[in-house]
Design a protein around this motif. Structure first.
Motif, PDB file in Angstrom:
ATOM      1  N   MET A   1      -3.986 -13.770  63.631  1.00 39.53           N
ATOM      2  CA  MET A   1      -2.574 -13.355  63.713  1.00 39.53           C
ATOM      3  C   MET A   1      -2.373 -12.057  62.946  1.00 39.53           C
ATOM      4  O   MET A   1      -2.886 -11.889  61.848  1.00 39.53           O
ATOM      5  CB  MET A   1      -1.659 -14.435  63.121  1.00 39.53           C
ATOM      6  N   ILE A   2      -1.604 -11.157  63.546  1.00 36.76           N
ATOM      7  CA  ILE A   2      -1.268  -9.875  62.928  1.00 36.76           C
ATOM      8  C   ILE A   2       0.245  -9.725  62.921  1.00 36.76           C
ATOM      9  O   ILE A   2       0.903 -10.016  63.927  1.00 36.76           O
ATOM     10  CB  ILE A   2      -1.871  -8.683  63.702  1.00 36.76           C
ATOM     11  N   ILE A   3       0.795  -9.258  61.816  1.00 33.45           N
ATOM     12  CA  ILE A   3       2.214  -8.917  61.763  1.00 33.45           C
ATOM     13  C   ILE A   3       2.335  -7.453  61.352  1.00 33.45           C
ATOM     14  O   ILE A   3       1.851  -7.059  60.284  1.00 33.45           O
ATOM     15  CB  ILE A   3       2.997  -9.800  60.774  1.00 33.45           C
ATOM     16  N   ALA A   4       2.951  -6.655  62.218  1.00 30.48           N
ATOM     17  CA  ALA A   4       3.173  -5.241  61.927  1.00 30.48           C
ATOM     18  C   ALA A   4       4.649  -5.019  61.600  1.00 30.48           C
ATOM     19  O   ALA A   4       5.528  -5.551  62.279  1.00 30.48           O
ATOM     20  CB  ALA A   4       2.773  -4.379  63.117  1.00 30.48           C
ATOM     21  N   GLN A   5       4.892  -4.251  60.545  1.00 31.07           N
ATOM     22  CA  GLN A   5       6.248  -3.868  60.156  1.00 31.07           C
ATOM     23  C   GLN A   5       6.423  -2.381  60.469  1.00 31.07           C
ATOM     24  O   GLN A   5       5.643  -1.555  60.006  1.00 31.07           O
ATOM     25  CB  GLN A   5       6.459  -4.120  58.666  1.00 31.07           C
ATOM     26  N   THR A   6       7.449  -2.066  61.233  1.00 33.30           N
ATOM     27  CA  THR A   6       7.662  -0.676  61.666  1.00 33.30           C
ATOM     28  C   THR A   6       9.113  -0.289  61.442  1.00 33.30           C
ATOM     29  O   THR A   6      10.020  -0.995  61.893  1.00 33.30           O
ATOM     30  CB  THR A   6       7.306  -0.504  63.150  1.00 33.30           C
ATOM     31  N   VAL A  43       1.537 -10.567  66.706  1.00 31.43           N
ATOM     32  CA  VAL A  43       0.637 -10.673  67.849  1.00 31.43           C
ATOM     33  C   VAL A  43      -0.519 -11.599  67.481  1.00 31.43           C
ATOM     34  O   VAL A  43      -1.148 -11.435  66.420  1.00 31.43           O
ATOM     35  CB  VAL A  43       0.080  -9.284  68.257  1.00 31.43           C
ATOM     36  N   ARG A  44      -0.770 -12.559  68.324  1.00 29.11           N
ATOM     37  CA  ARG A  44      -1.938 -13.441  68.169  1.00 29.11           C
ATOM     38  C   ARG A  44      -2.383 -13.895  69.545  1.00 29.11           C
ATOM     39  O   ARG A  44      -1.660 -13.737  70.534  1.00 29.11           O
ATOM     40  CB  ARG A  44      -1.595 -14.659  67.299  1.00 29.11           C
ATOM     41  N   ARG A 324      -4.853 -11.571  59.778  1.00 25.97           N
ATOM     42  CA  ARG A 324      -5.823 -12.656  59.848  1.00 25.97           C
ATOM     43  C   ARG A 324      -6.554 -12.525  61.175  1.00 25.97           C
ATOM     44  O   ARG A 324      -6.028 -12.879  62.230  1.00 25.97           O
ATOM     45  CB  ARG A 324      -5.130 -14.018  59.761  1.00 25.97           C
ATOM     46  N   PRO A 325      -7.741 -11.972  61.139  1.00 24.97           N
ATOM     47  CA  PRO A 325      -8.465 -11.718  62.391  1.00 24.97           C
ATOM     48  C   PRO A 325      -8.805 -13.013  63.123  1.00 24.97           C
ATOM     49  O   PRO A 325      -8.946 -14.080  62.518  1.00 24.97           O
ATOM     50  CB  PRO A 325      -9.728 -10.993  61.918  1.00 24.97           C
ATOM     51  N   GLU A 326      -8.917 -12.909  64.440  1.00 28.96           N
ATOM     52  CA  GLU A 326      -9.232 -14.060  65.269  1.00 28.96           C
ATOM     53  C   GLU A 326     -10.407 -13.724  66.178  1.00 28.96           C
ATOM     54  O   GLU A 326     -10.510 -12.597  66.662  1.00 28.96           O
ATOM     55  CB  GLU A 326      -8.033 -14.441  66.147  1.00 28.96           C
ATOM     56  N   TYR A 327     -11.249 -14.695  66.426  1.00 28.93           N
ATOM     57  CA  TYR A 327     -12.306 -14.498  67.416  1.00 28.93           C
ATOM     58  C   TYR A 327     -11.724 -14.722  68.798  1.00 28.93           C
ATOM     59  O   TYR A 327     -10.970 -15.663  69.030  1.00 28.93           O
ATOM     60  CB  TYR A 327     -13.459 -15.475  67.193  1.00 28.93           C
TER      61      TYR A 327
END
Length: 337
Positions: A1-6, A43-44, A324-327
């Motif tokens: 899971m990735i969270i981007a703040q823009t 995004v995940r 948190r990287p995902e395969y």
């Protein structure tokens, strides 16, 4: 899971000169800043337990089996562009969309940032800005300028120059105290109207050739404002120039302002605001005013039916706030397609 703040941006001077049809011939320049109101893009990869392959949440929820079925144009084109599959995308924001703050471009930049991170790839700020411009202006075929994508990606209080061969981002260097004084004299109000900036931008593009003199003058104001900010001149001149550039801009097309906005603007000026402008392409969204401290309560009272939004300038631009990287087995998706 990735969270981007823009962050979202507010453009002070030069808006309209960042349209390709203008800057390729005449050059363009804007002065803008990002501020501490953000969109958050999560995004995940979607777990394979459902009868759909993608879930996109942004006010409505889309669940699709294929990328082509996704209705949101930026999401659909970013997924294709970066070869992304089986995603759960969630968009949240501090302020409303379609409100003149570059929200759609902030989302595009944020999603690109998150998707690159999910793939384990690093994309610098220029790459994110360039990709977002390509996604919105080419793949999505949406009319408009290119300042929003650059501002959201780079962050900060900048002068951005546009040329036929590219763009340059130059941070405006002036004292912390002077920047704080300017911040404290700017007031932001939500009109409650929202609109699709690309619709208004189409008319601005058509009007560009007939309004070259006005746009050249708006571009020249960028030099004047830069000199004003880095000098010891009275900041009140900033407010006067905001008023001047707004009057220039609203003369470009009839879509930029309307009777309701004009009434609100006059109320603020009568209450003590030195100047202001409608942010973004026009038609609605947020009104920004320069107001000396002794008149700020008067302006709040005059615009009491609007939502007042305190803010502070920010300098970071888009960033990954959770990683948190995902395969993900991309080959299995391609084999099954």
């Amino acid at each position: 899971m990735i969270i981007a703040q823009t962050p979202f941006r507010m453009s002070f001077f030069g808006g309209g000169t960042d349209y390709e049809g203008f800057y390729r011939e005449h050059g363009g320049a804007v002065i803008s800043t990002t501020f501490d109101k953000y969109c958050y893009t999560t995004v995940r990869h979607l777990p394979r337990f459902f009868d759909y392959s993608n879930q996109i949440t942004y006010g409505i929820i889309e669940r699709t089996k294929t990328i082509d079925e996704i209705q949101h144009p930026a999401v659909r084109n970013i997924m294709k562009y970066l070869d992304m599959h089986e995603l759960r995308v969630v968009y949240e924001a501090d302020l409303p969309a379609r409100s003149g703050l570059g929200t759609s471009s902030s989302f595009a930049v944020g999603m690109l940032n998150a998707c690159y991170a999910l793939k384990g790839k690093y994309a610098d700020k220029r790459k994110l800005a360039d990709d977002a411009i390509y996604i919105e202006r080419v793949l999505c075929n949406e009319a408009g300028g290119i300042q929003d994508q650059i501002a959201a990606s780079f962050g900060g209080f900048n002068r951005i120059d546009f040329r036929d061969d590219g763009y340059t981002v130059t941070p405006l260097v002036f004292s912390t105290d002077r920047k704080k004084d300017l911040n404290n004299r700017l007031m932001l109000f939500f009109t409650g109207f929202s609109r699709f900036s690309s619709d208004i931008a189409k008319n601005q593009v058509k009007a560009t050739k007939d309004k070259t003199a006005e746009l050249l003058e708006m571009k020249a104001l960028v030099d004047d404002v830069q000199k004003l900010l880095v000098s010891k001149a009275d900041l009140k001149e900033f407010g006067k120039l905001l008023d001047y550039t707004w009057k220039l801009k609203r003369g470009i097309t009839s879509d930029i302002s309307n009777n309701d906005i004009d009434i609100l603007y006059k109320k603020a000026i009568d209450a003590g605001a030195t100047g202001g402008k409608l942010l973004g392409a026009g038609g609605g969204g947020f009104l920004l005013f320069y107001v000396e401290p002794e008149y700020q309560e008067n302006v709040k009272k005059a615009l009491e039916d609007l939502v007042y939004v305190p803010f502070e300038f920010e300098n970071e631009g888009t960033r990954i706030m959770y990683f948190r990287p995902e395969y993900f087995d991309l080959e299995s998706v391609k084999e099954g397609s």
